[in-house]
Each structure stands twice: as C-alpha cells, then as structure tokens.
Design an enzyme around this catalytic site. Structure first.
Site, PDB file in Angstrom:
ATOM      1  N   HIS A 168       0.811  -1.221   0.000  1.00 62.37           N
ATOM      2  CA  HIS A 168       0.000   0.000   0.000  1.00 62.37           C
ATOM      3  C   HIS A 168       0.841   1.267   0.000  1.00 62.37           C
ATOM      4  O   HIS A 168       0.359   2.339  -0.385  1.00 62.37           O
ATOM      5  CB  HIS A 168      -0.942   0.001   1.201  1.00 62.37           C
ATOM      6  CG  HIS A 168      -1.982  -1.073   1.152  1.00 62.37           C
ATOM      7  ND1 HIS A 168      -2.976  -1.102   0.206  1.00 62.37           N
ATOM      8  CD2 HIS A 168      -2.180  -2.177   1.931  1.00 62.37           C
ATOM      9  CE1 HIS A 168      -3.743  -2.167   0.394  1.00 62.37           C
ATOM     10  NE2 HIS A 168      -3.281  -2.825   1.437  1.00 62.37           N
ATOM     11  N   HIS A 221      -2.584  -2.833   7.994  1.00 64.51           N
ATOM     12  CA  HIS A 221      -2.923  -2.486   6.612  1.00 64.51           C
ATOM     13  C   HIS A 221      -2.090  -3.280   5.608  1.00 64.51           C
ATOM     14  O   HIS A 221      -2.644  -3.986   4.767  1.00 64.51           O
ATOM     15  CB  HIS A 221      -2.806  -0.985   6.387  1.00 64.51           C
ATOM     16  CG  HIS A 221      -3.515  -0.498   5.155  1.00 64.51           C
ATOM     17  ND1 HIS A 221      -4.783  -0.941   4.794  1.00 64.51           N
ATOM     18  CD2 HIS A 221      -3.137   0.385   4.190  1.00 64.51           C
ATOM     19  CE1 HIS A 221      -5.141  -0.348   3.671  1.00 64.51           C
ATOM     20  NE2 HIS A 221      -4.169   0.450   3.281  1.00 64.51           N
TER      21      HIS A 221
END
Length: 332
Positions: A223, A249
C-alpha cells in the site's frame, strides 16, 4: 456572602466556557488498564488484518499467539484493524464476530482484554456494530473505538482512527461502500481529532508514548506510505517525541527506523499475506521486512521497550530494544 459565591460561580462558568470555546477540552475517551506485575512491566501482543473465520492461516497464527502469550504472561492484546473481512460486520448480531474472533482466539493466555481500532475493511460494514456494547456482552474481551487513549503504568497508547484521513476512500472508493456515519464532514472530523490528539499527548506525563493506527506512515509494503498521515499526523508525533507508531494495513511484518527517532512497526500478518512485493526503502532504515503471516510482542519497562516479531511457527524473525535514557535501539 451569597453575592460572593454567586460571583465566583459565574466566573468559574465563564472560565469553563472560554476553555471550551478555545478547544482546550479533548473529547477522546481515556481508559486505564491496571498494572499487575510487581516490577510494573507490561507484556502485549500486537497484530492486525485477521478476521477470516480461521481461513488463510488465521487459526495457525492464533495458535502461536496463544503459546507466546502464555510464555510472556501477556497483559492485553492490541488489534490494529481490519478485524472482519471482507466487509466488516453487518450488525451486532453478525455471526462473523464469533466465527472470526471468539471461536478462534480460544487459548487461555488470550483471555485478556483486547483493544482494537478500525481498518478500512471494517468501514465497509456497519461501524457502529463493532463499537457496540452488544459485542462486549457476547465476549467481554472485546473493546473497539474509533480513537481513544489507553493509560497503563508508565505508557500511554494513543489509538487513532486513520481511515478518514485517506482521501481516495471518498473520491475513488473502488466500488466499495464505506460507512461514514458520524464522520462527515470529513475535514471537521480530522481537524477535531488532530486537535484532541495534540491536547492529550501534550498533557501526558507517561514515560513512553505509542501511537496505534491502521494505516502506515512509513512502510515498504504494497500500500505504501499514507501521505495524508505524513502531512497531518506525523508532525504531531515528531513534535511530541512519540516513541513508536504501530500499524497494520500492509499484510506483513516490518520495522523501519533510525536511531533517536520514531520507530515504525507494522504487524499486519494476522491471516492473508504473501503479497509478493516490496517498495524500495533505505536499507539503513528497514530493519525487517517479512512478507508473511505473524505477529509482534512488546515488553515494556521504565527503561526500555523490547519488540519481537514472530512467524506463523513461532520463530523469532527480528527483535530490537529501544532505550529511554538515550532513545537508542539495539538489534538482536
């Protein structure tokens, strides 16, 4: 005499009103977790990105967490978000809560308080369900809020709802629906949150100050860095000399940091992992990058913090200590 009392009361009310108007009251909920060890130390497990009803090796990670949790005699568990895949919970009666949480983390050592923040996948469901006391009644371990402060002995944890910071969730939602109730208008929500965090950390007298959020500030994962957090949250961390920023994440394990600065720890290996990619990063800062499942432990004393990363078999991948006296760290 009565007039004097009345005058004092009016002045006090006016002072309170002025403080309120000037934004000097934080609205963040503050919690306390008791310290039970005689030396005042704390032992914690940290992980995220897990809730898949046992799939993608979630159950195997849970098993090793139980073993390590028993060895360390942990005090509590921290979840850094994406608690329930793929789209959060549908409501507080959603069976996914038991299937992904209560029926998975069954080891006796994990029957401790869990403190959780929300991830972007949680926002794709019913957010209020995860914040509901109904879930706590089903399983007393569960505690989830958007943002809050947890005080325990010599350390304060500042849990941050990082989701509203990410602009693309609002402008390019990738065909996903997000539950932004009680968040909009976005700019005001973020402004109030940053103000409250700044107020809380400035009045903190804790030896250690850790921030916990879902999205990464420094990460070599798929990400990449969350630029909105770099621009808006990181300055608060740096100004107030925060020791650790912990996130998930990215479905991997990471340690990024330089001596004397904030250490950035990613523990997002709770289930599905093995993305197979890594962003370029300065090897002098990237102390660990493990593209796989696992979790992290923290051992906290007045003088140092030791963090250890484990893989799915319980093997130690990396460990490091951060010393409070000089704020230096050592690798093992």
């Amino acid at each position: 005499m009565k007039m004097g009392v009345l005058t004092f009361s009016v002045r006090l009310m006016f002072l309170i009103l002025c403080i309120f108007i000037n934004g000097s009251f934080s609205k963040l909920e503050r919690l306390g977790h008791p310290v039970t060890k005689s030396d005042g130390s704390l032992d914690i497990l940290v992980f995220g990105d897990w809730g898949r009803k046992g799939g993608f090796n979630q159950s195997l990670v849970a098993h090793q967490m139980g073993i390590v949790g028993e060895q360390l005699d942990i005090d509590f568990v921290i979840s850094v978000g994406d608690n329930f895949y793929d789209d959060g919970l549908k409501g507080d009666t959603d069976p996914s809560f038991e299937a992904s949480f209560s029926h998975i983390y069954t080891h006796p050592s994990l029957q401790k308080q869990w403190y959780s923040v929300l991830g972007n996948h949680d926002y794709r469901g019913n957010v209020s369900a995860q914040l509901s006391q109904v879930l706590t009644q089903k399983d007393w371990r569960w505690f989830c809020r958007r943002s809050f402060v947890l005080c325990s002995g010599m350390v304060e944890f500042f849990f941050v709802d990082t989701n509203p910071f990410v602009r693309k969730y609002f402008t390019d939602p990738e065909d996903h629906t997000y539950d932004w109730s009680n968040v909009l208008p976005r700019k005001k929500y973020i402004s109030n949150l940053l103000r409250d965090l700044d107020l809380e950390i400035k009045k903190s007298r804790a030896t250690w100050k850790f921030f916990v959020g879902h999205h990464g500030i420094k990460t070599a994962g798929q990400h990449g860095v969350t630029q909105e957090l770099v621009d808006q949250l990181l300055p608060i961390l740096e100004e107030n000399k925060v020791d650790l920023y912990i996130n998930g994440h990215d479905h991997c394990l990471q340690h990024i940091g330089s001596e004397g600065e904030i250490q950035f720890l990613t523990s997002g290996g709770g289930s599905k992992a093995w993305r197979g990619d890594i962003q370029p990063w300065d090897p002098k800062e990237l102390k660990l990058y493990y593209d796989g499942q696992g979790f992290m432990s923290l051992h906290i004393t007045h003088s140092e913090v030791k963090f250890v990363f484990y893989d799915i078999s319980g093997n130690v991948l990396h460990q490091s200590t951060l010393s409070k006296k000089s704020k230096t760290f050592g690798l093992f």
